[in-house]
Every structure is written in C-alpha cells, then in structure tokens.
Design a protein around this motif. Structure first.
Motif, PDB file in Angstrom:
ATOM      1  N   LEU A 295      -5.848   0.944   9.431  1.00 32.47           N
ATOM      2  CA  LEU A 295      -5.415  -0.233   7.635  1.00 32.47           C
ATOM      3  C   LEU A 295      -5.365   0.959   6.618  1.00 32.47           C
ATOM      4  CD1 LEU A 295      -5.290  -2.492   6.447  1.00 32.47           C
ATOM      5  CD2 LEU A 295      -6.875  -3.426   6.882  1.00 32.47           C
ATOM      6  N   GLU A 296      -6.544   1.284   6.675  1.00 27.07           N
ATOM      7  CA  GLU A 296      -7.142   2.591   5.292  1.00 27.07           C
ATOM      8  C   GLU A 296      -5.709   3.752   4.653  1.00 27.07           C
ATOM      9  OE1 GLU A 296     -10.319   4.449   6.008  1.00 27.07           O
ATOM     10  OE2 GLU A 296     -11.821   2.577   6.878  1.00 27.07           O
TER      11      GLU A 296
ATOM     12  N   ARG B 265      -2.399   3.160   5.661  1.00 27.04           N
ATOM     13  CA  ARG B 265      -1.764   2.261   5.299  1.00 27.04           C
ATOM     14  C   ARG B 265      -1.689   1.900   3.961  1.00 27.04           C
ATOM     15  NH1 ARG B 265       2.371   1.142   9.044  1.00 27.04           N
ATOM     16  NH2 ARG B 265       1.921   2.000  11.222  1.00 27.04           N
ATOM     17  N   THR B 266      -3.075   0.679   4.118  1.00 27.89           N
ATOM     18  CA  THR B 266      -3.283   0.857   1.981  1.00 27.89           C
ATOM     19  C   THR B 266      -3.154   1.909   1.280  1.00 27.89           C
ATOM     20  OG1 THR B 266      -4.807  -0.964   3.289  1.00 27.89           O
ATOM     21  CG2 THR B 266      -4.870  -0.380   1.055  1.00 27.89           C
TER      22      THR B 266
ATOM     23  N   THR C  96       0.525   3.075   0.391  1.00 26.15           N
ATOM     24  CA  THR C  96       1.095   1.677  -0.103  1.00 26.15           C
ATOM     25  C   THR C  96       0.842   1.792  -1.721  1.00 26.15           C
ATOM     26  OG1 THR C  96       1.457   0.761   1.224  1.00 26.15           O
ATOM     27  CG2 THR C  96       1.572  -0.053  -0.270  1.00 26.15           C
ATOM     28  N   ALA C  97      -0.833   2.372  -2.063  1.00 29.65           N
ATOM     29  CA  ALA C  97      -1.236   1.908  -3.464  1.00 29.65           C
ATOM     30  C   ALA C  97      -1.086   3.233  -4.106  1.00 29.65           C
ATOM     31  CB  ALA C  97      -2.899   1.516  -2.986  1.00 29.65           C
TER      32      ALA C  97
ATOM     33  N   HIS D 198      -6.444   7.321  -5.474  1.00 33.56           N
ATOM     34  CA  HIS D 198      -5.618   6.382  -4.470  1.00 33.56           C
ATOM     35  C   HIS D 198      -5.290   7.572  -3.169  1.00 33.56           C
ATOM     36  CE1 HIS D 198      -6.189   2.007  -5.081  1.00 33.56           C
ATOM     37  NE2 HIS D 198      -5.047   2.278  -5.931  1.00 33.56           N
TER      38      HIS D 198
END
Length: 433
Positions: free
Chosen positions: A348-349, A351-352, A355-356, A419
């Motif tokens: 999750l980290e 992918r987040t 994307t960010a 990011h």
C-alpha cells in the motif's frame, strides 16, 4: 515579444537551473545523509546490538565444545561415623571416620545428545543477529527519509523566502510608480495608501518565511550533528524530478519483511528448544582430583578419578509439554499474520507513494505553466496602469496572482520531493544509495 528580466530569469531557472545545480544539490543531500548516519545515537545503538547478538551466537556455538570445571570441598563433621565389630581370630575391630574432609577436583563433560536444544539455540541466536541487522537497516532508511524530508523542507522555505523578496521588490516598484503619479496629479493619494499597506504586508510575509527558514535549518542541524546556529548551506531552489521517478525499484526484500520472517523463524526455534526439554539427554563426563581421607582410609590427600555417562529421560510432565507446544504454535501463527500485515502495508505504501508522486509531478507542470502566465499578466497590468488604462487594484491583484502561482509551484515541487522520499523509503532504495 520582449520578455521582462524577471520572466527571463524564471524561464532560465525552470529549464537550465535544475540541470546545472542538481549535482551540487545532490552532493549536499548525500553529505547530510552521511553526517546524520554517523551522528545518530539510535543507529549507533543498533550497530552495537548487532555485535552483541553476534557474540551471543558464538556463545551458543560454544555449547558444543566440552566444558571443564574445577572445584574444592572442605567439611568438618562433629561426630564422624564409627564402626565396631568382632572378627573371628582377629578379635575386636573398630573403624572411625575423621572430622576433616577436603579435596579439589576437575570435571570434563561433553553433551552427546540434547534433543536438539543446542542446535535450536544456535539457530535462535542466528535469527536474532539477522533481526538486529534488519532493525539497523530499518533505522537507517528511516533516518535517510527524515533527512530528505527536512532538507527539502528547508530548501522549500528558502525558495519561499526568495518568492517573498521578489514580491516585496515588485510592490516597492509599484509604490514608486504610484508615488510618481500622485506627485504628478494623475491619481488619488488613496491609491498610494493602498500600495503602502501592501508593502507592509509584503515585509511582514518576508519576516515570517525568513523565521520559518531559520527554524527549519536548526532542525536540520540537529539531525546532522551541527551546532543549531550554524549556517548550513542548502540549495536555493527545488529541482524538478525527472520523468519515470515513480518506477524506481528498490532492494529485493524490504528489511521490514525480513524482520517479520525472522520473527517466524525465532518462534519456530523457540518451539524446538522447548521440545528438547522433554527428550532424552545424554552426556559423558570425567572427574578427577585429590581427596582426604583417600581410598583405603588414607588420612592424607590421595588421587582418584571417575568416568560416567548420565542419561535423563522425561516420562511424565502432567501435560506441560502439550500446553507449551500449543502456545508456541499460536505464537508462530501470530508471527505469520504479522508478516502478511507487513507485506500488505508495504504494498500500500509503495502504490500510494507512486500515485502521489505522479500526481505531484503533474501539478508541478500545471503550476509552472500558470506561473509563466501570471508573470505575463503582471507585466501587462503594470504597463497598462502606467498608461492610466486600469486601476491600481487590478495591478495588485495581478501581483497577488503571480505570488500565489509561485507559492503553488513551490508547494507542488515540495510535495513531489517528499513523495519521492516516501517511495525511496517504501522500496528500501536508500540501501542502494
């Protein structure tokens, strides 16, 4: 079309500036990372923990080697044993013990079978060493991430300070133009008062961002071990991140995943060690020394020795082994669940962060385009006001639009840098740098 010096400098900053300055900036960041890694106390403690675990691993291996121990004994008996009898032909015979009994001895023992206890302890110690190495890597990655975030925050505040200085100069130039028009009787003095208020607000904003920059630099100094008041050099602007940065690939296996896997191995080894207590134990030993009284009732010290094998077989423990084994199996299941949680969270980290980062880079492009248009709008508004075609409020609005566009660009570039650091941390790419 003739470009103003401010717009020309901006275009050079956006295009040529990052290409020229980026190597020096990257070298500063790498330098501060190394300084922080050398200074951080938690990282030093983690390195010492690795050495401590390595020593315990060697100690666990030493249990396979024969052990030698020595000891002494001294006793005084107030009423020693006494034996009397009547022997045929010989007559009465009396044997009497001595008050004093003492001696020294040495024992050499070698475990032959321990039910897997020694091998389990060795594997446990090896697992602890690997866990400490993974924890060290986690701390290192976290520290590099903190340095990156703090460094880019300081750079962003310095760039905001440059934006505030540029806005202050623009308002000062506008104030000069308005004053000249008031003195020439071309506009009302109220316009001058309006611009003077804006001038004071620009000074206030500059003082505020300058204070933010200094406090941010002090926080950076605290991380890298420099005096808080030191004027640590940082870049003057935030460089843009190249395309494809979100596709960065880190290490093969994240240390947090390795740590979770080692927890499973540790619990499994703990189960083996616990099971070994309920298996037969066999050891071979030799004991030798000098004792008094010696053999044949000798009163002085006499040498003697013993060879023996010792076997211990647990038979009944009241269900203790079964209960402890089930408890260990539950702990193994908990560690496996923790591994699944870590894998899910890291995915999750990553992918987040990707994307960010992609979205932040899009905002950078959009903010840069808006800034170029805002500069052009400000230039045209200033020219039209000097000609008397528009009011002073439209010029002030144009300046505010340009300042807002600059702030948006700085914010977008800052978000992209942060990011990017998050992606480096999530993929364990700091280990490869």
């Amino acid at each position: 079309m003739k470009l103003s010096p401010v717009l020309l400098n901006l275009l050079l900053l956006v295009t040529v500036g990052p290409v020229i300055a980026r190597p020096a900036e990257d070298s500063l960041l790498v330098r501060y990372r190394r300084m922080a890694l050398d200074y951080d106390d938690d990282l030093k403690a983690a390195a010492k923990r690795i050495e401590a675990c390595a020593e315990l691993e060697r100690a666990a291996r030493a249990e396979r080697i024969p052990t030698l121990s020595a000891g002494g004994d001294f006793r005084y008996t107030g009423n020693p044993l006494e034996y009397s009898t009547e022997l045929p032909v010989v007559g009465p015979l009396t044997l009497e013990g001595r008050h004093w009994r003492y001696g020294v001895s040495a024992t050499l023992s070698q475990p032959l079978y321990t039910g897997g206890r020694i091998s389990g302890a060795i594997r446990m110690a090896e697992s602890e060493t690997r866990m400490s190495e993974s924890q060290h890597q986690l701390l290192r990655s976290e520290l590099c991430y903190r340095i990156d975030v703090q460094y880019w925050t300081v750079v962003a505040r310095r760039e905001r300070m440059a934006v505030a200085e540029e806005y202050l100069r623009a308002v000062a130039d506008l104030e000069r133009i308005v004053r000249e028009r008031v003195e020439a009787g071309l506009c009302d003095r109220q316009e001058l008062l309006t611009v003077e208020v804006r001038h004071n607000e620009a000074r206030y904003r500059l003082l505020q961002v300058r204070s933010d920059f200094e406090t941010g630099r002090m926080a950076l100094n605290a991380l890298i071990g420099e005096p808080l008041e030191a004027e640590t050099p940082v870049s003057g602007f935030l460089p843009e991140i190249g395309s494809g940065a979100s596709e960065i690939s880190g290490a093969a296996l994240h240390p947090e995943i390795r740590l979770a896997q080692e927890r499973i191995d540790r619990e499994m080894n703990s189960l083996r060690i616990n099971d070994a207590k309920y298996k037969p134990q066999l050891q071979l030993a030799a004991n030798g020394g000098y004792f008094a009284p010696g053999y044949d009732f000798r009163p002085d010290l006499s040498p003697n020795w013993t060879l023996y094998a010792q076997l211990s077989v647990p038979i009944f423990q009241g269900g203790k082994r079964h209960r402890e084994r089930r408890a260990a199996e539950y702990r193994i299941g908990m560690a496996a669940d923790d591994l699944h949680r870590v894998e899910t969270q890291l995915d999750l980290e990553i992918r987040t962060a990707r994307t960010a980062l992609d979205e932040a880079q899009k905002r950078v492009v959009l903010a840069a385009s808006s800034l170029a248009k805002a500069h052009e709008n400000e230039r045209r508004a200033t020219e039209k006001y000097a000609e008397g075609a528009i009011s002073i409020s439209e010029v002030i609005d144009a300046q505010l639009y340009r300042q807002t566009a600059q702030e948006n660009l700085v914010a977008a570039k800052t978000a992209a840098k942060i990011h990017h650091a998050e992606l480096l941390k999530a993929t364990d790419a700091y280990r490869l740098r």
